[in-house]
Design an enzyme around this catalytic site. Structure first.
Site, PDB file in Angstrom:
ATOM      1  N   ARG A  62     -17.852  -8.287 -47.259  1.00  0.00           N
ATOM      2  CA  ARG A  62     -17.528  -7.029 -47.931  1.00  0.00           C
ATOM      3  C   ARG A  62     -17.493  -7.279 -49.435  1.00  0.00           C
ATOM      4  O   ARG A  62     -16.955  -8.288 -49.891  1.00  0.00           O
ATOM      5  CB  ARG A  62     -16.173  -6.520 -47.443  1.00  0.00           C
ATOM      6  N   TYR A 109      -8.307  -0.751 -55.888  1.00  0.00           N
ATOM      7  CA  TYR A 109      -8.273  -1.243 -54.523  1.00  0.00           C
ATOM      8  C   TYR A 109      -9.287  -2.376 -54.321  1.00  0.00           C
ATOM      9  O   TYR A 109     -10.425  -2.296 -54.767  1.00  0.00           O
ATOM     10  CB  TYR A 109      -8.600  -0.118 -53.526  1.00  0.00           C
ATOM     11  N   ASP A 146     -16.051  -0.738 -49.065  1.00  0.00           N
ATOM     12  CA  ASP A 146     -14.983   0.202 -48.690  1.00  0.00           C
ATOM     13  C   ASP A 146     -14.720   1.169 -49.840  1.00  0.00           C
ATOM     14  O   ASP A 146     -14.312   0.762 -50.928  1.00  0.00           O
ATOM     15  CB  ASP A 146     -13.704  -0.615 -48.381  1.00  0.00           C
ATOM     16  N   HIS A 171     -12.501   3.504 -49.666  1.00  0.00           N
ATOM     17  CA  HIS A 171     -11.053   3.745 -49.600  1.00  0.00           C
ATOM     18  C   HIS A 171     -10.663   5.190 -49.911  1.00  0.00           C
ATOM     19  O   HIS A 171      -9.753   5.451 -50.712  1.00  0.00           O
ATOM     20  CB  HIS A 171     -10.293   2.741 -50.481  1.00  0.00           C
ATOM     21  N   GLU A 173     -17.619   2.280 -45.914  1.00  0.00           N
ATOM     22  CA  GLU A 173     -16.399   2.626 -45.176  1.00  0.00           C
ATOM     23  C   GLU A 173     -15.576   3.674 -45.920  1.00  0.00           C
ATOM     24  O   GLU A 173     -15.505   3.659 -47.152  1.00  0.00           O
ATOM     25  CB  GLU A 173     -15.587   1.332 -45.019  1.00  0.00           C
ATOM     26  N   GLU A 184      -9.594   3.664 -39.977  1.00  0.00           N
ATOM     27  CA  GLU A 184      -8.476   2.714 -39.945  1.00  0.00           C
ATOM     28  C   GLU A 184      -7.120   3.420 -39.986  1.00  0.00           C
ATOM     29  O   GLU A 184      -6.130   2.850 -39.557  1.00  0.00           O
ATOM     30  CB  GLU A 184      -8.592   1.673 -41.064  1.00  0.00           C
ATOM     31  N   ARG A 231     -13.239   2.311 -36.965  1.00  0.00           N
ATOM     32  CA  ARG A 231     -12.461   1.325 -37.716  1.00  0.00           C
ATOM     33  C   ARG A 231     -11.051   1.094 -37.174  1.00  0.00           C
ATOM     34  O   ARG A 231     -10.276   0.305 -37.732  1.00  0.00           O
ATOM     35  CB  ARG A 231     -12.364   1.790 -39.176  1.00  0.00           C
ATOM     36  N   GLU A 288     -13.452  -7.191 -38.735  1.00  0.00           N
ATOM     37  CA  GLU A 288     -12.933  -7.571 -40.058  1.00  0.00           C
ATOM     38  C   GLU A 288     -11.980  -8.753 -39.888  1.00  0.00           C
ATOM     39  O   GLU A 288     -11.160  -8.769 -38.973  1.00  0.00           O
ATOM     40  CB  GLU A 288     -12.173  -6.389 -40.671  1.00  0.00           C
ATOM     41  N   TRP A 290      -5.556   6.893 -52.498  1.00  0.00           N
ATOM     42  CA  TRP A 290      -5.661   5.442 -52.692  1.00  0.00           C
ATOM     43  C   TRP A 290      -6.370   4.814 -51.512  1.00  0.00           C
ATOM     44  O   TRP A 290      -6.209   5.238 -50.397  1.00  0.00           O
ATOM     45  CB  TRP A 290      -4.267   4.809 -52.831  1.00  0.00           C
TER      46      TRP A 290
HETATM   47  C1  CS2 Z   1      -8.482  -1.811 -45.965  1.00  0.00           C
HETATM   48  C2  CS2 Z   1      -7.101  -2.034 -45.522  1.00  0.00           C
HETATM   49  O1  CS2 Z   1      -9.194  -3.620 -44.650  1.00  0.00           O
HETATM   50  C3  CS2 Z   1      -9.491  -2.543 -45.105  1.00  0.00           C
HETATM   51  O2  CS2 Z   1     -10.557  -2.023 -44.929  1.00  0.00           O
HETATM   52  O3  CS2 Z   1      -8.851  -0.505 -46.170  1.00  0.00           O
HETATM   53  O4  CS2 Z   1      -6.805  -3.314 -45.827  1.00  0.00           O
HETATM   54  C4  CS2 Z   1      -5.979  -1.139 -46.051  1.00  0.00           C
HETATM   55  O5  CS2 Z   1      -5.974  -1.033 -47.428  1.00  0.00           O
HETATM   56  C5  CS2 Z   1      -4.683  -1.716 -45.582  1.00  0.00           C
HETATM   57  O6  CS2 Z   1      -4.732  -2.033 -44.223  1.00  0.00           O
HETATM   58  C6  CS2 Z   1      -3.535  -0.774 -45.835  1.00  0.00           C
HETATM   59  O7  CS2 Z   1      -2.432  -1.219 -45.179  1.00  0.00           O
HETATM   60 MG    MG Z   2     -10.630  -0.035 -45.277  1.00  0.00          MG
END
Ligand code: CS2
Ligand code: MG
Length: 412
Positions: free
Chosen positions: A147, A159, A220, A222, A246, A272, A293, A349, A412
């Site tokens: 990634r 992030y 990502d 995010h 993502e 996620e 995810r 991941e 975020w």
């Molecule tokens: C992230 C996460 O791994 C990822 O793809 O988006 O790490 C996320 O930020 C955290 O799990 C938040 O707790």
């Molecule tokens: Mg993520």
């Protein structure tokens, strides 16, 4: 075989983890991960006050019945707190059943469908040269898929990039880009989508020029873009052949991906932050994305995520289970057993836990040549050292949040 004891163990070796430990009357132990990053104690209370008292005396073999009982008898459905609590019970019961059978858990899920799980790690850097170093470091550790997250000119901290990230300063140390930072208030980061959209394609171009066309690259977003911005990013990244983009838009709105999909062939991953099949209903049925995810930990456990993934399989959507460090070694083991067994595995991941965490949770998984395998010990293959866990009491920690230049709060 009945549940005799149920304990909720909170420990903070490198970060906070919540673990449910079930013990049967014949002495078998099952573990389940209930960690909800930044909101850990809400799940602790849910388990302590409303679930643990219901578990004592139940037949430990009844996994599906217990799942349905906890889900339906609460009346209030879904939500990350509820589903993390149910997940912990579900995984602990699978652990017990597999131990009782004397088999690694994946055998009870249908047996191995592959020899190992392709895993991706997180390379990042404020600058392109830092990012290249990070990619090389990951390749040296065996990662075959990587990634890519990068700093954006003009933004101080974003992030995926540790705010104090300099490889020089952290030589030999794996910095964790997913800290729920210890402290009484969330750290503030800054964001500007236009700068980001201009910068990211130039970084992927540089990475492809340096590392060639073969290596699967991921990114990502995010949750930060509007659908049309996400569509633009997907399109501008097409020449660099991403494995996935993502969370390009905020995940609540399934319909947003329709617009993104109309404009780009860049594969999409999302989910996620989802916790039930209902969050995926439209996405799967309309084939609006490519990778699920969800983590076992946040989606009601192995029983529930297996159903989601089987539904997804009918539409050629694959797994891409969440595996940051806020999924505990117990949650990671559950993901590995499930990933090994299902037909539609995509990628896993894998951020590595720190030494203190590994001392609390001893694990049987293997990591060879970019591939994970859960190991062949009966059950999940994870043991929790309660004394070691007791050395690290819970510490208040929050995920960061974002503001735009004019002070507006942003995703975020
Ligand atoms: C992230 C996460 O791994 C990822 O793809 O988006 O790490 C996320 O930020 C955290 O799990 C938040 O707790
Ligand atoms: Mg993520």
């Amino acid at each position: 075989m009945r549940i005799d004891r149920a304990e909720v163990i909170v420990t903070s070796p490198d970060r906070n983890f919540v673990t449910l430990k079930l013990t049967t009357d014949d002495g078998l132990i099952g573990l389940g991960d209930a960690t909800l990053n930044g909101r850990e104690l809400a799940v602790v209370a849910y388990l302590h006050e409303h679930v643990v008292p219901l578990l004592i005396g139940i037949d430990a073999h009844k996994i599906e019945d217990t799942w349905q009982f906890l889900y339906r008898s609460a009346y209030w459905r879904r939500g990350p707190v509820t589903m993390a609590a149910i997940a912990a019970v579900d995984v602990a019961l699978w652990d017990i059943k597999a131990k009782a059978a004397g088999m690694p858990l994946y055998q009870l899920l249908g047996g191995a469908s592959r020899t190992g799980l392709l895993a991706y790690g997180h390379a990042s850097g404020k600058s392109t040269s830092e990012l290249f170093d990070s990619v090389r470091k990951h390749q040296a550790e065996g990662y075959k898929a990587i990634r890519i997250q990068t700093g954006v000119p003009g933004l101080k901290s974003i992030y995926g990039i540790a705010s104090n990230a300099t490889l020089e300063g952290n030589e030999g140390k794996r910095y964790d880009h997913e800290p729920a930072q210890r402290g009484a208030f969330p750290a503030e980061e800054d964001w500007d989508t236009r700068s980001y959209l201009r910068h990211v394609p130039t970084v992927f171009e540089a990475v492809r020029n340096e590392f060639g066309p073969e290596i699967p690259l991921l990114h990502d977003g995010h949750h930060r873009m509007t659908p049309i911005q996400a569509a633009k990013l997907g399109k501008s990244l097409e020449p660099y052949d991403l494995f996935w983009l993502e969370d390009c838009t905020p995940a609540e709105n399934q319909e947003a991906l329709r617009l993104v999909r109309q404009h780009t062939t860049t594969p999409l991953a999302i989910g996620e932050v989802f916790n039930t099949v209902w969050d995926y209903q439209q996405l799967i049925r309309e084939q609006l994305f490519d990778y699920v995810r969800s983590a076992v930990t946040h989606t009601g456990g192995i029983s529930a995520l297996k159903k989601i993934l089987e539904y997804a399989a009918q539409y050629q959507v694959k797994s891409g289970m969440h595996g940051p460090t806020d999924i505990s070694p117990v949650g990671m083991a559950a993901a590995m057993h499930l990933g090994l067994a299902i037909h539609n595995f995509g990628i896993q991941e894998y951020m590595q836990h720190g030494e203190k965490t590994n001392a609390v949770f001893s694990q049987s998984f293997t990591w060879n040549d970019g591939m994970l395998h859960p190991g062949n010990k009966p059950g999940l293959g994870v043991e929790l050292d309660v004394d070691e866990a007791g050395r690290y009491p819970y510490e208040t920690a929050y995920l960061p949040y974002n503001r735009l230049a004019d002070g507006t709060v942003h995703d975020w």
